[in-house]
Motif scaffolding. Structure first.
Motif, PDB file in Angstrom:
ATOM      1  N   VAL A  27    -103.192  -4.060 -41.422  1.00 49.44           N
ATOM      2  CA  VAL A  27    -102.578  -4.816 -42.235  1.00 49.44           C
ATOM      3  C   VAL A  27    -101.269  -5.637 -41.993  1.00 49.44           C
ATOM      4  N   GLU A  28    -100.314  -5.276 -41.007  1.00 56.45           N
ATOM      5  CA  GLU A  28     -99.306  -5.845 -40.643  1.00 56.45           C
ATOM      6  C   GLU A  28     -99.918  -7.506 -40.330  1.00 56.45           C
ATOM      7  N   LEU A  29    -101.005  -7.728 -39.513  1.00 59.23           N
ATOM      8  CA  LEU A  29    -101.491  -8.635 -39.176  1.00 59.23           C
ATOM      9  C   LEU A  29    -101.946  -9.520 -40.079  1.00 59.23           C
ATOM     10  N   CYS A  30    -102.656  -8.804 -41.210  1.00 61.83           N
ATOM     11  CA  CYS A  30    -103.109  -9.461 -42.199  1.00 61.83           C
ATOM     12  C   CYS A  30    -102.070 -10.361 -43.086  1.00 61.83           C
ATOM     13  N   HIS A  31    -100.961  -9.668 -43.380  1.00 56.91           N
ATOM     14  CA  HIS A  31     -99.940 -10.405 -43.986  1.00 56.91           C
ATOM     15  C   HIS A  31     -99.289 -11.460 -43.084  1.00 56.91           C
ATOM     16  N   LEU A  32     -99.362 -11.238 -41.839  1.00 49.73           N
ATOM     17  CA  LEU A  32     -98.919 -12.458 -41.013  1.00 49.73           C
ATOM     18  C   LEU A  32     -99.687 -13.525 -41.199  1.00 49.73           C
ATOM     19  N   ARG A  39    -106.761 -18.231 -45.181  1.00 48.93           N
ATOM     20  CA  ARG A  39    -107.470 -17.588 -46.242  1.00 48.93           C
ATOM     21  C   ARG A  39    -108.604 -16.480 -45.718  1.00 48.93           C
ATOM     22  N   LEU A  40    -109.091 -16.703 -44.644  1.00 47.84           N
ATOM     23  CA  LEU A  40    -110.132 -16.121 -44.081  1.00 47.84           C
ATOM     24  C   LEU A  40    -109.718 -15.022 -43.057  1.00 47.84           C
ATOM     25  N   VAL A  41    -109.563 -13.853 -43.326  1.00 50.82           N
ATOM     26  CA  VAL A  41    -109.280 -12.683 -42.178  1.00 50.82           C
ATOM     27  C   VAL A  41    -110.530 -11.911 -42.141  1.00 50.82           C
ATOM     28  N   VAL A  68    -110.551 -10.224 -47.611  1.00 51.23           N
ATOM     29  CA  VAL A  68    -110.824  -9.671 -46.383  1.00 51.23           C
ATOM     30  C   VAL A  68    -112.311  -9.764 -46.268  1.00 51.23           C
ATOM     31  N   GLY A  69    -112.949 -10.020 -45.060  1.00 47.28           N
ATOM     32  CA  GLY A  69    -114.262  -9.980 -44.552  1.00 47.28           C
ATOM     33  C   GLY A  69    -114.502  -8.676 -43.610  1.00 47.28           C
TER      34      GLY A  69
END
Length: 201
Positions: A27-32, A39-41, A68-69
């Motif tokens: 989640v931390e890296l998603c926000h980064l 746009r594509l994580v 998220v995919g």
């Protein structure tokens, strides 16, 4: 379904792959990634132990209005788990006709992996125009250029061994996007991603 990847990569030609991280770190890296304009994580679920990280990421994405995919989707069971966990799209390292057809029938954008001309032709025939060129570091930008000749409708996402040093070369070769996996944590990557967001592809 290719319209989805077209829209997302036109806004930012970057995919971030978060593999083997804890749910909190994911989640931390998603926000980064989102803060950088990505746009594509993708969160791969090659094993069941990775599903909690995907679930945490999709929950964070919903709260923030992002998507998220799920990656490493190579079986029907994995596909179902991914969708149940809230994945907005799926990614695979291989071209599997069954998964391509299943994703199409369920309305889930799917990014199949390709490494040969036969893979490219098979994926295109299944309705997938966006293709994961994997492993990109072995295929090289020249492979991308070569494939774009006989397959002008194919749009490649260079994945595997892409880093701050070679990302631009893949875009210049004609890739629609580049994917950062383990290299996402490298100090130079954030600056490169910031520069690539909005890069003409």
């Amino acid at each position: 379904m290719s319209d989805f990847f077209e829209e997302m990569t036109s806004r930012a030609p970057v995919v971030v792959i978060l593999r083997r991280e804890s749910p909190d770190r994911t989640v931390e890296l998603c926000h980064l990634a989102w803060d950088l304009g990505v746009r594509l994580v993708e969160v791969p679920i090659a094993s069941a132990s990775a599903v909690p990280a995907l679930q945490a990421a999709t929950a964070a994405a919903t709260a923030r209005g992002e998507l998220v995919g799920a990656g490493s989707i190579h079986s029907v069971d994995q596909f179902r788990v991914a969708v149940d966990a809230g994945a907005a799209f799926t990614v695979a390292a291989a071209t599997d006709r069954e998964i391509i057809a299943l994703a199409a029938s369920d309305g889930i954008p799917h990014l199949p992996g390709v490494g040969t001309a036969t893979d490219v032709a098979t994926a295109l025939a299944g309705g997938c125009n966006f293709l994961k060129a994997f492993p990109a570091s072995l295929l090289t930008p020249d492979w991308i250029r070569a494939m774009r000749g006989p397959f002008p409708s194919a749009k490649f996402v260079a994945t595997g061994g892409v880093d701050a040093g070679n990302a631009l070369a893949f875009l210049e070769a004609g890739c629609s996007a580049v994917a950062f996996g383990s290299s996402f944590a490298a100090p130079a990557t954030a600056a490169v991603i910031s520069a690539l967001v909005g890069h003409p592809s």
